[in-house]
Design an enzyme around this catalytic site. Structure first.
Site, PDB file in Angstrom:
ATOM      1  N   ASP A  65       0.956  -1.176  -0.127  1.00 45.59           N
ATOM      2  CA  ASP A  65      -0.055   0.009  -0.177  1.00 45.59           C
ATOM      3  C   ASP A  65       0.891   1.153  -0.065  1.00 45.59           C
ATOM      4  O   ASP A  65       1.788   1.680   0.930  1.00 45.59           O
ATOM      5  CB  ASP A  65      -0.854  -0.183   1.315  1.00 45.59           C
ATOM      6  CG  ASP A  65      -1.465   1.277   1.361  1.00 45.59           C
ATOM      7  OD1 ASP A  65      -1.318   2.402   0.802  1.00 45.59           O
ATOM      8  OD2 ASP A  65      -2.703   1.345   2.341  1.00 45.59           O
TER       9      ASP A  65
ATOM     10  N   GLN B  84       0.811   6.359   0.758  1.00 53.26           N
ATOM     11  CA  GLN B  84       1.730   7.526   1.824  1.00 53.26           C
ATOM     12  C   GLN B  84       3.091   7.688   1.371  1.00 53.26           C
ATOM     13  O   GLN B  84       3.919   8.286   1.934  1.00 53.26           O
ATOM     14  CB  GLN B  84       1.828   7.577   3.327  1.00 53.26           C
ATOM     15  CG  GLN B  84       0.161   7.524   3.959  1.00 53.26           C
ATOM     16  CD  GLN B  84      -0.200   8.950   3.769  1.00 53.26           C
ATOM     17  OE1 GLN B  84       0.298   9.997   3.475  1.00 53.26           O
ATOM     18  NE2 GLN B  84      -1.589   9.088   3.878  1.00 53.26           N
TER      19      GLN B  84
ATOM     20  N   LYS C  59      -2.705  12.195  -3.397  1.00 57.10           N
ATOM     21  CA  LYS C  59      -1.950  12.108  -2.119  1.00 57.10           C
ATOM     22  C   LYS C  59      -0.531  12.628  -2.953  1.00 57.10           C
ATOM     23  O   LYS C  59       0.475  12.644  -2.170  1.00 57.10           O
ATOM     24  CB  LYS C  59      -1.831  10.720  -1.586  1.00 57.10           C
ATOM     25  CG  LYS C  59      -3.042  10.359  -0.669  1.00 57.10           C
ATOM     26  CD  LYS C  59      -2.877   9.442   0.259  1.00 57.10           C
ATOM     27  CE  LYS C  59      -4.102   8.920   0.851  1.00 57.10           C
ATOM     28  NZ  LYS C  59      -4.657   9.862   1.851  1.00 57.10           N
TER      29      LYS C  59
ATOM     30  N   CYS D 288      -8.368   6.509  10.261  1.00 54.08           N
ATOM     31  CA  CYS D 288      -8.785   5.424   9.585  1.00 54.08           C
ATOM     32  C   CYS D 288      -7.755   4.387   9.814  1.00 54.08           C
ATOM     33  O   CYS D 288      -7.356   3.504   8.943  1.00 54.08           O
ATOM     34  CB  CYS D 288      -8.713   5.654   7.989  1.00 54.08           C
ATOM     35  SG  CYS D 288     -10.094   6.901   7.467  1.00 54.08           S
TER      36      CYS D 288
END
Ligand code: C6P
Length: 419
Positions: free
Chosen positions: A213, A216, A239, A377
């Site tokens: 993932d 970020q 992002k 989250c």
């Protein structure tokens, strides 16, 4: 060398980022909020867009818009070229081997759901999906749903008091029943950078594929999927200075080929009759319906923009800024840092004794400082640290030291008002 890597540091002598010049490109940053200059420190939730991105999108709508892959007319050719050009930019940005490996999605969440839904079709009761305790809900819930559907088991590698994954335990949890390891490259709540290359090596030693993932990660340093050798890499345009509603699933070609299609519709087929459907080649097999053409073009412009500044410059600049912010936060009485792992990117969570994070966020807003408060989250992370939520300041390359000073001054005011 990958700047989020645990083995190398960028060469400081080569690095330069002129933040005042960069900030000219971001009109949104030049405004007052409640009579104070805006200090936007909520970049992990969504970064801001430079003029170059919004101009690329409006240029597309003003001159070239038509549906892609469908028309013989000039505008459709132009739109198709721009859309496929954006795919090539994404390929280059993450160093994928081929554009066949770049699937446009709505974002990280959809990319992970795509893998969970398709890989899930061959998961059997007792199979295991291995994640970590620091995941965002987007890398937890799709796997929980998959386990509920299939009878597979969700296993969770623990974290330590600094918010780093306990790697010895993670390695031991990879076993003969593991069907997939799915981990964050960078934690959104803690800023921890996981040593994902090592995790991939451990998984591969057991013949297990890995999904990363990258939500970020992509704004903060260069990502090289061939160097990481992961099977899947998911990230979001918004992002990394691109538009909302566009994201990417990178998948190794042979993995995407063996996964079944996900959503059905136009574009993902070569031929359809009531008796038989022949699916389109990659990546279109996974792109049913009219895609987010303008979003992809905007993402391509964001990639051009970030590449021009240089990801190594961004990583070095942000690392200095994060060090400064962390030191100044740590010096505040009664403030507890949450997330103190050795290798971190862009994010610092914290709590202040006796003050609810939402109250803190509200006072800060009145001082022009935008941060995120709450569980981010990542409720299991909050539970681990024994807090309902945190305040989180998250950086981008256009932030300045004086914005961090503004944050610290606002926190002092908040403490006086709220303590
Ligand atoms: N984190 C944050 O404030 P989407 O919403 O699909 O673009 O990204 C989801 C997602 C997945 N993984 C990680 C590590 C993330 O940080 C996010 C989004 C935002 O931290 C919004 S909750």
């Amino acid at each position: 060398m990958n700047a989020l890597s645990h083995t190398s540091k960028p060469d400081a002598a080569r690095l330069a980022l002129d933040v005042e010049r960069v900030r000219v490109d971001f009109p949104i940053l030049h405004q007052q909020v409640h009579g104070c200059p805006l200090a936007f420190l909520d970049n992990a939730a969504s970064a801001q867009r430079p003029r170059q991105v919004t101009e690329a999108i409006s240029h597309y709508y003003h001159h070239d818009h038509a549906n892609v892959h469908r028309g013989v007319h000039t505008l459709s050719h132009r739109a198709t070229d721009a859309y496929e050009g954006a795919r090539e930019k994404v390929r280059g940005f993450i160093n994928a081997a081929s554009t066949s490996e770049i699937v446009f999605t709505r974002g990280t969440t959809e990319s992970i759901n795509l893998v969970a839904a398709t890989l899930g079709q061959s998961v059997r009761p007792g199979d295991e999906i291995l994640i970590t305790h620091l995941e965002h809900h987007s890398n937890i819930v799709p796997w929980k749903l998959l386990c509920e559907r299939t009878g597979a088991v969700l296993r969770v590698a623990p974290i330590d008091a600094d918010g780093a994954v306990r790697l010895d335990e993670l390695q031991q949890m990879i076993g003969p029943r593991t069907r997939l390891v799915a981990v964050a490259h960078v934690s959104n709540a803690l800023g921890t950078v996981n040593p994902v290359k090592r995790i991939v090596e451990w998984a591969h030693a057991a013949d297990v594929p890995v999904l990363l993932d990258g939500a970020q990660a992509t704004l903060h340093a260069a990502v090289d999927v061939r160097e990481l050798d992961c099977e899947f890499y998911a990230f979001s345009g918004h992002k990394m200075c691109g538009p909302t509603g566009i994201g990417v699933l990178y998948g190794k070609q042979h993995w995407l080929e063996k996964l079944p299609p996900w959503q059905g519709g136009g574009e993902m087929i070569l031929s359809v009759s009531f008796a038989e459907t022949v699916y389109n080649k990659l990546p279109y097999k996974f792109e049913a319906g009219t895609p987010n053409i303008a979003g992809a073009i905007g993402l391509g412009a964001a990639i051009d923009y970030l590449s021009e500044i240089g990801l190594a410059n961004i990583a070095a600049y942000e690392s200095r800024l994060l060090g400064y912010m962390t030191d100044r936060l740590a010096a505040i009485d009664g403030l507890r840092l949450i997330g103190t792992a050795e290798v971190k990117a862009g994010v610092q969570s914290f709590v202040i004794d006796g003050i609810h994070p939402h109250d803190l966020g509200t006072v800060l807003d009145h001082k022009g400082v935008a941060i995120r408060t709450g569980h981010h989250c990542a409720m299991p992370v909050m539970e681990f640290f024994g807090v309902a939520g945190t305040a989180r300041a998250s950086l981008a390359f256009y932030n300045t030291q004086s914005e961090i000073d503004q944050l610290i001054d606002a926190l002092q005011v908040a403490r006086e008002i709220l303590s």
